[in-house]
Design a protein around this motif. Structure first.
Motif, short mmCIF file in Angstrom:
data_model
loop_
_atom_site.label_atom_id
_atom_site.label_comp_id
_atom_site.label_asym_id
_atom_site.label_seq_id
_atom_site.Cartn_x
_atom_site.Cartn_y
_atom_site.Cartn_z
N VAL A 121 -41.57 -53.78 30.90
CA VAL A 121 -42.30 -55.02 31.21
C VAL A 121 -41.49 -56.02 32.01
O VAL A 121 -42.04 -56.95 32.59
CB VAL A 121 -42.84 -55.68 29.92
CG1 VAL A 121 -43.88 -54.79 29.26
CG2 VAL A 121 -41.71 -56.00 28.97
N SER A 122 -40.16 -55.86 32.03
CA SER A 122 -39.34 -56.82 32.75
C SER A 122 -37.99 -56.19 33.09
O SER A 122 -37.60 -55.17 32.53
CB SER A 122 -39.10 -58.07 31.90
OG SER A 122 -38.28 -57.74 30.78
N LEU A 123 -37.26 -56.85 33.98
CA LEU A 123 -35.91 -56.41 34.31
C LEU A 123 -35.02 -56.48 33.08
O LEU A 123 -34.22 -55.58 32.83
CB LEU A 123 -35.33 -57.26 35.45
CG LEU A 123 -33.90 -56.94 35.85
CD1 LEU A 123 -33.76 -55.49 36.31
CD2 LEU A 123 -33.43 -57.90 36.94
N GLU A 124 -35.18 -57.52 32.30
CA GLU A 124 -34.36 -57.67 31.09
C GLU A 124 -34.59 -56.50 30.13
O GLU A 124 -33.64 -55.99 29.53
CB GLU A 124 -34.63 -59.01 30.41
CG GLU A 124 -34.21 -60.22 31.23
CD GLU A 124 -32.79 -60.12 31.77
OE1 GLU A 124 -31.87 -59.75 31.00
OE2 GLU A 124 -32.59 -60.42 32.95
N ALA A 125 -35.83 -56.09 29.98
CA ALA A 125 -36.12 -54.95 29.10
C ALA A 125 -35.48 -53.68 29.66
O ALA A 125 -34.96 -52.85 28.90
CB ALA A 125 -37.63 -54.76 28.95
N ALA A 126 -35.49 -53.53 30.97
CA ALA A 126 -34.90 -52.34 31.59
C ALA A 126 -33.39 -52.32 31.42
O ALA A 126 -32.78 -51.25 31.35
CB ALA A 126 -35.25 -52.30 33.08
N LEU A 127 -32.78 -53.48 31.31
CA LEU A 127 -31.32 -53.57 31.22
C LEU A 127 -30.79 -53.54 29.79
O LEU A 127 -29.59 -53.61 29.57
CB LEU A 127 -30.83 -54.83 31.92
CG LEU A 127 -31.06 -54.86 33.43
CD1 LEU A 127 -30.62 -56.20 34.02
CD2 LEU A 127 -30.35 -53.70 34.10
N THR A 128 -31.70 -53.42 28.81
CA THR A 128 -31.26 -53.35 27.41
C THR A 128 -30.32 -52.17 27.22
O THR A 128 -30.63 -51.05 27.57
CB THR A 128 -32.49 -53.21 26.48
OG1 THR A 128 -33.34 -54.32 26.67
CG2 THR A 128 -32.05 -53.12 25.03
N GLY A 129 -29.12 -52.46 26.72
CA GLY A 129 -28.13 -51.43 26.47
C GLY A 129 -27.25 -51.09 27.66
O GLY A 129 -26.32 -50.30 27.54
N VAL A 130 -27.52 -51.69 28.82
CA VAL A 130 -26.70 -51.45 30.01
C VAL A 130 -25.45 -52.32 29.91
O VAL A 130 -25.53 -53.49 29.51
CB VAL A 130 -27.51 -51.78 31.29
CG1 VAL A 130 -26.65 -51.75 32.53
CG2 VAL A 130 -28.68 -50.83 31.43
N PRO A 131 -24.28 -51.81 30.28
CA PRO A 131 -23.07 -52.63 30.23
C PRO A 131 -23.25 -53.93 31.04
O PRO A 131 -23.89 -53.93 32.10
CB PRO A 131 -22.00 -51.74 30.87
CG PRO A 131 -22.49 -50.35 30.67
CD PRO A 131 -23.99 -50.44 30.73
N GLN A 132 -22.70 -55.02 30.54
CA GLN A 132 -22.89 -56.33 31.16
C GLN A 132 -22.46 -56.35 32.63
O GLN A 132 -23.08 -56.99 33.45
CB GLN A 132 -22.15 -57.42 30.37
CG GLN A 132 -22.49 -58.82 30.84
CD GLN A 132 -23.97 -59.13 30.71
OE1 GLN A 132 -24.58 -58.87 29.68
NE2 GLN A 132 -24.57 -59.68 31.77
N GLU A 133 -21.38 -55.63 32.96
CA GLU A 133 -20.90 -55.61 34.35
C GLU A 133 -21.96 -55.03 35.30
O GLU A 133 -22.13 -55.50 36.42
CB GLU A 133 -19.61 -54.77 34.48
CG GLU A 133 -18.45 -55.24 33.62
CD GLU A 133 -18.55 -54.76 32.17
OE1 GLU A 133 -19.07 -53.65 31.92
OE2 GLU A 133 -18.12 -55.53 31.29
#
Length: 141
Positions: A121-133
């Motif tokens: 639903v969003s970029l934030e949801a897609a980035l869940t669990g992705v390293p912060q860098e």
């Protein structure tokens, strides 16, 4: 090279390096480049069609071969417990090219024969669990 006026463009010769596909240069049905699969999948799901036969255009080499989009409503085998009402199998030649699950006309997930993609639903949801860098790289142009 741009053909001169009144002269037909030259067609490329069929690829001789690939023996896995039959090279056809004249489509016998509507042709669809393989990168446009998702557009056809969503349309087939939306209109509740069962089968759409096409000529698959492989953009990497320009080869054409028979292809089909077949919609199923039973035995869907959904990934990760998704709720879907149809699955569209995409074939190219005699091979299964990809498999997609839809709810109504909305594409939810795809299996690219080993690699899966899921709607978020969003970029934030897609980035869940992705390293912060990595996430930082996607937030800064």
């Amino acid at each position: 090279m741009i053909p001169s006026a009144g002269r037909a463009p030259t067609t490329r010769r069929p690829s001789t390096t690939s023996t896995s596909r039959t090279s056809t240069r004249t489509p016998t049905s509507p042709s669809v480049p393989t990168y446009a699969d998702l557009l056809v999948v969503e349309r087939l799901a939306r209109v509740r069609g069962e089968l759409y036969e096409v000529t698959a255009l492989h953009e990497r080499d320009g080869d054409l071969e028979p292809g089909a989009y077949r919609r199923h409503t039973e035995n869907l085998g959904t990934p990760r417990g998704l709720t879907a009402d149809s699955r569209v199998d995409v074939t190219s030649g005699a091979r299964l090219h990809s498999r997609h699950w839809c709810l109504g006309g909305t594409l939810l997930a795809s299996d690219w024969m080993g690699a899966f993609s899921f709607r978020v639903v969003s970029l934030e949801a897609a980035l869940t669990g992705v390293p912060q860098e990595v996430a930082d790289l996607l937030h800064h142009p």
